[in-house]
Design a protein around this motif. Structure first.
Motif, PDB file in Angstrom:
ATOM      1  N   SER A  32     -19.774  14.191  11.449  1.00  0.00           N
ATOM      2  CA  SER A  32     -20.754  13.708  10.475  1.00  0.00           C
ATOM      3  C   SER A  32     -20.595  14.360   9.107  1.00  0.00           C
ATOM      4  CB  SER A  32     -22.175  13.969  10.996  1.00  0.00           C
ATOM      5  OG  SER A  32     -22.382  15.358  11.222  1.00  0.00           O
ATOM      6  N   LYS A  33     -19.767  15.393   9.034  1.00  0.00           N
ATOM      7  CA  LYS A  33     -19.535  16.084   7.765  1.00  0.00           C
ATOM      8  C   LYS A  33     -18.291  15.560   7.049  1.00  0.00           C
ATOM      9  CE  LYS A  33     -20.099  20.842   6.173  1.00  0.00           C
ATOM     10  NZ  LYS A  33     -20.171  22.255   6.596  1.00  0.00           N
ATOM     11  N   VAL A  34     -17.502  14.722   7.734  1.00  0.00           N
ATOM     12  CA  VAL A  34     -16.241  14.220   7.200  1.00  0.00           C
ATOM     13  C   VAL A  34     -16.398  12.733   6.898  1.00  0.00           C
ATOM     14  CG1 VAL A  34     -13.770  13.972   7.602  1.00  0.00           C
ATOM     15  CG2 VAL A  34     -14.996  15.941   8.561  1.00  0.00           C
ATOM     16  N   PHE A  35     -16.166  12.355   5.665  1.00  0.00           N
ATOM     17  CA  PHE A  35     -16.429  10.996   5.201  1.00  0.00           C
ATOM     18  C   PHE A  35     -15.128  10.330   4.737  1.00  0.00           C
ATOM     19  CE2 PHE A  35     -20.336  13.235   5.047  1.00  0.00           C
ATOM     20  CZ  PHE A  35     -21.360  12.299   5.214  1.00  0.00           C
ATOM     21  N   PRO A  36     -14.513   9.511   5.594  1.00  0.00           N
ATOM     22  CA  PRO A  36     -13.315   8.788   5.168  1.00  0.00           C
ATOM     23  C   PRO A  36     -13.654   7.704   4.143  1.00  0.00           C
ATOM     24  CG  PRO A  36     -13.479   8.911   7.570  1.00  0.00           C
ATOM     25  CD  PRO A  36     -14.811   9.309   7.019  1.00  0.00           C
ATOM     26  N   VAL A  37     -12.914   7.686   3.056  1.00  0.00           N
ATOM     27  CA  VAL A  37     -13.069   6.680   2.007  1.00  0.00           C
ATOM     28  C   VAL A  37     -11.692   6.094   1.726  1.00  0.00           C
ATOM     29  CG1 VAL A  37     -13.624   6.318  -0.440  1.00  0.00           C
ATOM     30  CG2 VAL A  37     -15.078   7.797   0.969  1.00  0.00           C
ATOM     31  N   ALA A  38     -11.605   4.779   1.617  1.00  0.00           N
ATOM     32  CA  ALA A  38     -10.316   4.146   1.325  1.00  0.00           C
ATOM     33  C   ALA A  38      -9.865   4.503  -0.082  1.00  0.00           C
ATOM     34  CB  ALA A  38     -10.429   2.635   1.478  1.00  0.00           C
ATOM     35  N   PHE A  39      -8.612   4.906  -0.195  1.00  0.00           N
ATOM     36  CA  PHE A  39      -8.039   5.264  -1.488  1.00  0.00           C
ATOM     37  C   PHE A  39      -7.929   4.029  -2.377  1.00  0.00           C
ATOM     38  CE2 PHE A  39      -4.498   6.646  -4.309  1.00  0.00           C
ATOM     39  CZ  PHE A  39      -5.072   7.813  -4.768  1.00  0.00           C
ATOM     40  N   GLY A  40      -7.733   4.251  -3.683  1.00  0.00           N
ATOM     41  CA  GLY A  40      -7.635   3.120  -4.597  1.00  0.00           C
ATOM     42  C   GLY A  40      -6.604   3.334  -5.682  1.00  0.00           C
ATOM     43  N   VAL A  41      -6.324   2.256  -6.395  1.00  0.00           N
ATOM     44  CA  VAL A  41      -5.485   2.287  -7.599  1.00  0.00           C
ATOM     45  C   VAL A  41      -6.166   1.395  -8.632  1.00  0.00           C
ATOM     46  CG1 VAL A  41      -3.331   2.753  -6.367  1.00  0.00           C
ATOM     47  CG2 VAL A  41      -4.041   0.380  -6.755  1.00  0.00           C
ATOM     48  N   ASP A  42      -5.547   1.260  -9.783  1.00  0.00           N
ATOM     49  CA  ASP A  42      -6.130   0.457 -10.858  1.00  0.00           C
ATOM     50  C   ASP A  42      -5.425  -0.896 -10.932  1.00  0.00           C
ATOM     51  OD1 ASP A  42      -7.158  -0.660 -13.127  1.00  0.00           O
ATOM     52  OD2 ASP A  42      -6.680   1.007 -14.463  1.00  0.00           O
ATOM     53  N   PRO A  43      -6.014  -1.964 -10.355  1.00  0.00           N
ATOM     54  CA  PRO A  43      -5.351  -3.267 -10.384  1.00  0.00           C
ATOM     55  C   PRO A  43      -5.359  -3.920 -11.755  1.00  0.00           C
ATOM     56  CG  PRO A  43      -7.514  -3.459  -9.364  1.00  0.00           C
ATOM     57  CD  PRO A  43      -7.277  -1.990  -9.600  1.00  0.00           C
ATOM     58  N   ASP A  44      -6.102  -3.338 -12.714  1.00  0.00           N
ATOM     59  CA  ASP A  44      -6.045  -3.840 -14.090  1.00  0.00           C
ATOM     60  C   ASP A  44      -4.854  -3.261 -14.845  1.00  0.00           C
ATOM     61  OD1 ASP A  44      -8.350  -5.381 -13.800  1.00  0.00           O
ATOM     62  OD2 ASP A  44      -9.651  -3.696 -14.317  1.00  0.00           O
ATOM     63  N   PHE A  45      -4.298  -2.169 -14.347  1.00  0.00           N
ATOM     64  CA  PHE A  45      -3.076  -1.601 -14.915  1.00  0.00           C
ATOM     65  C   PHE A  45      -1.859  -2.075 -14.128  1.00  0.00           C
ATOM     66  CE2 PHE A  45       0.232   1.684 -15.098  1.00  0.00           C
ATOM     67  CZ  PHE A  45       0.434   1.766 -16.472  1.00  0.00           C
ATOM     68  N   TYR A  46      -1.950  -1.997 -12.810  1.00  0.00           N
ATOM     69  CA  TYR A  46      -0.883  -2.482 -11.948  1.00  0.00           C
ATOM     70  C   TYR A  46      -1.177  -3.944 -11.594  1.00  0.00           C
ATOM     71  CZ  TYR A  46       0.578   2.377 -11.390  1.00  0.00           C
ATOM     72  OH  TYR A  46       1.019   3.660 -11.630  1.00  0.00           O
ATOM     73  N   TYR A  47      -0.493  -4.852 -12.229  1.00  0.00           N
ATOM     74  CA  TYR A  47      -0.697  -6.279 -11.979  1.00  0.00           C
ATOM     75  C   TYR A  47       0.637  -7.005 -12.104  1.00  0.00           C
ATOM     76  CZ  TYR A  47      -0.656  -6.554 -17.101  1.00  0.00           C
ATOM     77  OH  TYR A  47      -0.301  -6.451 -18.419  1.00  0.00           O
ATOM     78  N   PRO A  48       0.764  -8.165 -11.484  1.00  0.00           N
ATOM     79  CA  PRO A  48       2.057  -8.866 -11.496  1.00  0.00           C
ATOM     80  C   PRO A  48       2.362  -9.483 -12.853  1.00  0.00           C
ATOM     81  CG  PRO A  48       0.614  -9.628  -9.703  1.00  0.00           C
ATOM     82  CD  PRO A  48      -0.230  -8.827 -10.627  1.00  0.00           C
ATOM     83  N   VAL A  49       3.624  -9.514 -13.191  1.00  0.00           N
ATOM     84  CA  VAL A  49       4.142 -10.276 -14.334  1.00  0.00           C
ATOM     85  C   VAL A  49       5.314 -11.096 -13.786  1.00  0.00           C
ATOM     86  CG1 VAL A  49       5.190 -10.179 -16.620  1.00  0.00           C
ATOM     87  CG2 VAL A  49       3.435  -8.505 -15.988  1.00  0.00           C
ATOM     88  N   PRO A  50       5.038 -12.346 -13.367  1.00  0.00           N
ATOM     89  CA  PRO A  50       6.052 -13.136 -12.648  1.00  0.00           C
ATOM     90  C   PRO A  50       7.372 -13.290 -13.383  1.00  0.00           C
ATOM     91  CG  PRO A  50       3.897 -14.168 -12.476  1.00  0.00           C
ATOM     92  CD  PRO A  50       3.748 -13.052 -13.460  1.00  0.00           C
ATOM     93  N   GLU A  51       7.331 -13.305 -14.722  1.00  0.00           N
ATOM     94  CA  GLU A  51       8.570 -13.524 -15.466  1.00  0.00           C
ATOM     95  C   GLU A  51       9.423 -12.257 -15.607  1.00  0.00           C
ATOM     96  OE1 GLU A  51       5.161 -13.111 -18.515  1.00  0.00           O
ATOM     97  OE2 GLU A  51       5.521 -13.994 -16.530  1.00  0.00           O
ATOM     98  N   THR A  52       8.957 -11.129 -15.047  1.00  0.00           N
ATOM     99  CA  THR A  52       9.748  -9.899 -15.120  1.00  0.00           C
ATOM    100  C   THR A  52      11.105 -10.085 -14.440  1.00  0.00           C
ATOM    101  OG1 THR A  52       7.757  -8.511 -15.098  1.00  0.00           O
ATOM    102  CG2 THR A  52       9.824  -7.447 -14.504  1.00  0.00           C
ATOM    103  N   LYS A  53      12.161  -9.665 -15.110  1.00  0.00           N
ATOM    104  CA  LYS A  53      13.506  -9.780 -14.553  1.00  0.00           C
ATOM    105  C   LYS A  53      13.665  -8.828 -13.379  1.00  0.00           C
ATOM    106  CE  LYS A  53      18.414  -9.313 -15.730  1.00  0.00           C
ATOM    107  NZ  LYS A  53      19.391  -8.975 -16.799  1.00  0.00           N
ATOM    108  N   ARG A  54      14.211  -9.342 -12.288  1.00  0.00           N
ATOM    109  CA  ARG A  54      14.430  -8.526 -11.101  1.00  0.00           C
ATOM    110  C   ARG A  54      15.653  -7.630 -11.295  1.00  0.00           C
ATOM    111  NH1 ARG A  54      10.032  -8.669  -7.562  1.00  0.00           N
ATOM    112  NH2 ARG A  54       8.897 -10.532  -8.208  1.00  0.00           N
ATOM    113  N   ARG A  55      15.447  -6.321 -11.193  1.00  0.00           N
ATOM    114  CA  ARG A  55      16.532  -5.361 -11.393  1.00  0.00           C
ATOM    115  C   ARG A  55      16.887  -4.598 -10.124  1.00  0.00           C
ATOM    116  NH1 ARG A  55      15.102  -1.234 -14.461  1.00  0.00           N
ATOM    117  NH2 ARG A  55      12.850  -1.646 -14.416  1.00  0.00           N
ATOM    118  N   PHE A  56      15.976  -4.586  -9.158  1.00  0.00           N
ATOM    119  CA  PHE A  56      16.195  -3.805  -7.940  1.00  0.00           C
ATOM    120  C   PHE A  56      16.050  -4.707  -6.713  1.00  0.00           C
ATOM    121  CE2 PHE A  56      13.956  -0.928 -10.977  1.00  0.00           C
ATOM    122  CZ  PHE A  56      15.049  -0.136 -11.299  1.00  0.00           C
ATOM    123  N   GLN A  57      16.957  -4.549  -5.779  1.00  0.00           N
ATOM    124  CA  GLN A  57      16.817  -5.252  -4.502  1.00  0.00           C
ATOM    125  C   GLN A  57      15.938  -4.455  -3.547  1.00  0.00           C
ATOM    126  OE1 GLN A  57      20.932  -5.976  -3.295  1.00  0.00           O
ATOM    127  NE2 GLN A  57      20.914  -7.985  -4.316  1.00  0.00           N
TER     128      GLN A  57
END
Length: 368
Positions: A172-197
């Motif tokens: 009851s003293k240990v509280f698991p919380v799901a980690f997060g990131v910033d999806p407003d900073f990390y977001y897809p850009v479909p037209e990005t050229k693929r450089r890595f397989q």
């Protein structure tokens, strides 16, 4: 008006003890001074209905020298908590990130010393659980005593409850919380050229690059690019593997967007090592293959939002990587689902809203 009533009419005041580069208070931000984020974007607390107060780490050269001498001799971080005493009197709750910022306050509270003994005290722990798995009995007992002086521990994976229970810490003293990131900073850009397989990045001790390199030998048709600190991988590399030095956050984001497949190979630690890259890449819409461990599994929906790889098994890893490498439709489906899952469940705003409510007792609920 009673103190309780007065507090109910204002935002809960949180004193944060952690390293940062100058998080601004509200007045400074409103005056237009540049924004400075905190670790894991803890500064978001001040936008989510909580008043966050922080203490600037030592900057003056003499101050740092005296601090280092005192803290080396005492074995605990004392400078920041001592300079925070005035703010502690005003706070509704004290919150530490991470273990080293919590130890001295815990010891003051165990001795009944005010103001810390009069305030709820919570801490984020990242490494104690892993340390407990390998520590001597003396170290385990020291950690147990430090936890006695803490009201609640925030962890980023469910499995850590049983680890702390092994030294007598109530679940009851240990509280698991799901980690997060910033999806407003990390977001897809479909037209990005693929450089890595096949792309992989990381510098922490939890990365299992040895197994990844062995897997790369078994998938010679794919190119592997690994970004880590110089000297981390010393074994001879096959011709399809290229090593790179770590890059800054902007370049890292572009790398994630430029990858067909992001691979996060890890060892089995008590905490979810590698979850930052997993979620950052997912937020960018990338397909991620990640080692399945007890700590990480809560972040993986195998075949839906990520691809699970077997632990320390180059042949099994190679099979997963080869399947994804030759199936662009699979990669696209997983990347799209992963992006949506991060937006819905794994954002920093959601994480700090939950933590803020927990530590201030302002309405969060959890399984007992």
């Amino acid at each position: 008006m009673t103190t309780t009533t007065a507090r109910s009419l204002r935002e809960p005041r949180i004193l944060g003890l952690f390293d940062h580069h100058g998080i601004l208070d509200r007045a400074a931000r409103e005056a237009g001074r540049p924004h400075v984020p905190g670790p894991y974007r803890v500064d978001l607390l001040d936008e989510l209905g909580f008043e966050l107060k922080t203490i600037i780490p030592a900057r003056d050269r003499l101050h740092r020298k005296v601090r280092d001498v005192v803290e080396h001799r005492s074995g605990v971080d004392v400078d920041m908590p001592l300079r925070a005493v005035t703010e502690a009197w005003r706070a509704d709750v004290v919150f530490a990130m991470f273990e080293r910022r919590a130890q001295f306050v815990s010891r003051l509270r165990r001795r009944g010393l005010r103001p810390y003994a009069d305030r709820p005290f919570w801490a984020v722990t990242c490494w104690w659980a892993e340390e407990l798995l390998h520590a001597s009995e003396r170290t385990r007992e020291s950690i147990r005593r430090d936890i006695e002086g803490i009201d609640g521990l925030i962890v980023f994976s469910e499995n850590q409850r049983s680890v702390f229970a092994s030294i007598g810490v109530p679940e009851s003293k240990v509280f698991p919380v799901a980690f997060g990131v910033d999806p407003d900073f990390y977001y897809p850009v479909p037209e990005t050229k693929r450089r890595f397989q096949v792309f992989s990045a990381g510098v922490d001790r939890g990365r299992d690059f040895e197994s990844l390199v062995a897997a790369a030998r078994l998938v010679p048709e794919a190119r592997f690019d690994i970004f880590t600190q110089p000297g981390r991988i010393t074994e001879p590399l096959p011709g399809n593997v290229t090593l790179h030095a770590p890059v800054d956050i902007m370049a890292h984001r572009e790398n994630l967007r430029s990858a067909d497949l992001v691979v996060v190979p890890t060892h089995d630690l008590a905490y979810p090592t590698g979850q930052s890259v997993l979620l950052e890449a997912s937020a960018c819409g990338a397909c991620v293959a990640v080692t399945s461990t007890e700590a990480m599994d809560q972040y993986i929906d195998d075949g839906v939002t990520a691809l699970a790889m077997p632990l320390h098994d180059p042949s099994g890893m190679a099979e997963v990587i080869r399947q994804a490498h030759h199936d662009p439709g699979l990669r696209a489906r997983i990347g799209a689902a992963a992006r949506q899952t991060v937006v819905d469940r794994y954002s920093f705003r959601r994480m700090w809203a939950e933590i803020g409510a927990l530590i201030t007792g302002s309405g969060a609920s959890r399984d007992s």
